[in-house]
Design an enzyme around this catalytic site. Structure first.
Site, PDB file in Angstrom:
ATOM      1  N   LYS A   1     -19.382  17.743   3.756  1.00 21.93           N
ATOM      2  CA  LYS A   1     -18.388  17.959   4.806  1.00 21.93           C
ATOM      3  C   LYS A   1     -18.175  16.679   5.611  1.00 21.93           C
ATOM      4  CE  LYS A   1     -15.600  20.093   7.549  1.00 21.93           C
ATOM      5  NZ  LYS A   1     -14.246  20.427   7.069  1.00 21.93           N
TER       6      LYS A   1
ATOM      7  N   SER B   1       0.843  -1.196   0.000  1.00 28.29           N
ATOM      8  CA  SER B   1       0.000   0.000   0.000  1.00 28.29           C
ATOM      9  C   SER B   1       0.880   1.249   0.000  1.00 28.29           C
ATOM     10  CB  SER B   1      -0.955  -0.031   1.190  1.00 28.29           C
ATOM     11  OG  SER B   1      -1.966   0.935   1.052  1.00 28.29           O
TER      12      SER B   1
END
Length: 336
Positions: free
Chosen positions: A223, A171
């Protein structure tokens, strides 16, 4: 008896006053030192000559195995060889700088990496090379992205960069590794895991069962998408999924820039492979441990291992230890 206690109490008060006064003076001195440009942070750059380290290991073994006469002959011949080499050497030998990066979820060693990369660039010479030994199972995107960007600084200045993976570069760890001109790995090192994930528990039903309301107020439609305590919606899930796909796309674009021949449709699935499999897929370039790489290079190159340690407060050291433990568990999970 009461007088004795009063006198003892007065003595303690005086003693405490003196101790506090000394402490205040010491604090004032420290502040003054900082104000005059002094530093008490304890930051330190350490440079280890690996050539000398290898030579001392060889010498210790020979001293143990050879007879005294044979060992004296070896030492004499070695001195003669070094003198001849130094006399014949008309140019400075190439340098290989060695950096270790042991990753955790937040890639906290990126702070030291920034300093080490800058140090190398300040005194770079033609022919300089850098080897970064990465052990990193990944973590947060922005922190590992910054770490990869630090390695990209070396390539941008024409310094040949090799990454060696002895255990794991998955990763975010592979995001860093792919920047290198050349990647080598041990046969069973874990490589890949090119993907992005987000996971979190949701306690909404538990709170609802106990009559607890949770309110979340935002300005801006997105948000907040998924929450820990509120009721998550399918729309929020789709939005987060889209954000993960966007990040995955950036991840693949970054890898494509540095390893254009890599078949990303094949390897950017979130899977991981071991070293020997990773060579066939093009994720790495060769099977080799960092030990063999350095031992071979030591014959013709000056090997300089760089370490930078910054002073940390006790609480920072504790948090770093906890993060390291979590990262170790993550690496073990990836390895399984």
């Amino acid at each position: 008896m009461i007088d004795l206690l009063l006198q003892y109490g007065l003595f303690l008060a005086k003693t405490l006053t003196v101790v506090v006064a000394i402490a205040l003076l010491m604090m004032a001195a420290v502040r003054a030192r900082r104000g005059m440009g002094g530093s008490d942070d304890g930051d330190r750059l350490e440079i280890l000559d690996l050539n000398e380290r290898y030579k001392s290991l060889e010498q210790a073994l020979k001293e143990s195995c050879l007879s005294k006469k044979a060992y004296r002959a070896y030492v004499k011949a070695e001195r003669k060889r070094r003198k001849a080499r130094d006399k014949a050497q008309t140019e400075e030998r190439q340098r290989l700088f060695v950096i270790d990066f042991n990753g955790d979820l937040r890639a906290t060693e990126v702070a030291a990496l920034r300093v080490l990369v800058t140090t190398i660039l300040l005194d770079r010479r033609d022919g300089d090379q850098v080897l970064v030994r990465i052990e990193n199972a990944g973590g947060t995107v922005h922190e590992h992205g910054l770490a990869a960007s630090q390695l990209a600084r070396l390539r941008a200045k024409g310094i040949h960069l090799t990454v060696a993976v002895d255990k794991v570069a998955a990763s975010g760890g592979y995001l860093m590794a792919c920047v290198a001109d050349r990647i080598v790995a041990a046969p069973f090192a874990v490589i890949g895991s090119i993907g992005v994930l987000a996971e979190l528990p949701n306690f909404h039903r538990l709170l609802e069962r106990h009559g607890v309301d949770f309110e979340l107020h935002t300005a801006g439609e997105y948000k907040r998408t998924l929450t820990l305590f509120g009721e998550n919606t399918d729309a929020a899930r789709e939005k987060l999924k889209g954000q993960l796909e966007d990040t995955h796309g950036l991840f693949k674009d970054f890898i494509r820039e540095y390893r254009p021949a890599l078949d990303l449709e094949r390897v950017a699935t979130g899977e991981y492979w071991h070293g020997s499999q990773a060579v066939a897929l093009g994720l790495i370039d060769a099977i080799q441990t960092s030990d063999d790489l350095l031992l071979t290079a030591s014959e013709t190159t000056d090997l300089l291992q760089l370490k930078y340690s910054a002073h940390k407060k006790p609480i920072e050291r504790l948090l770093a230890s906890l993060q390291s433990a979590v990262a170790g568990r993550l690496a073990a999970w990836v390895g399984r």
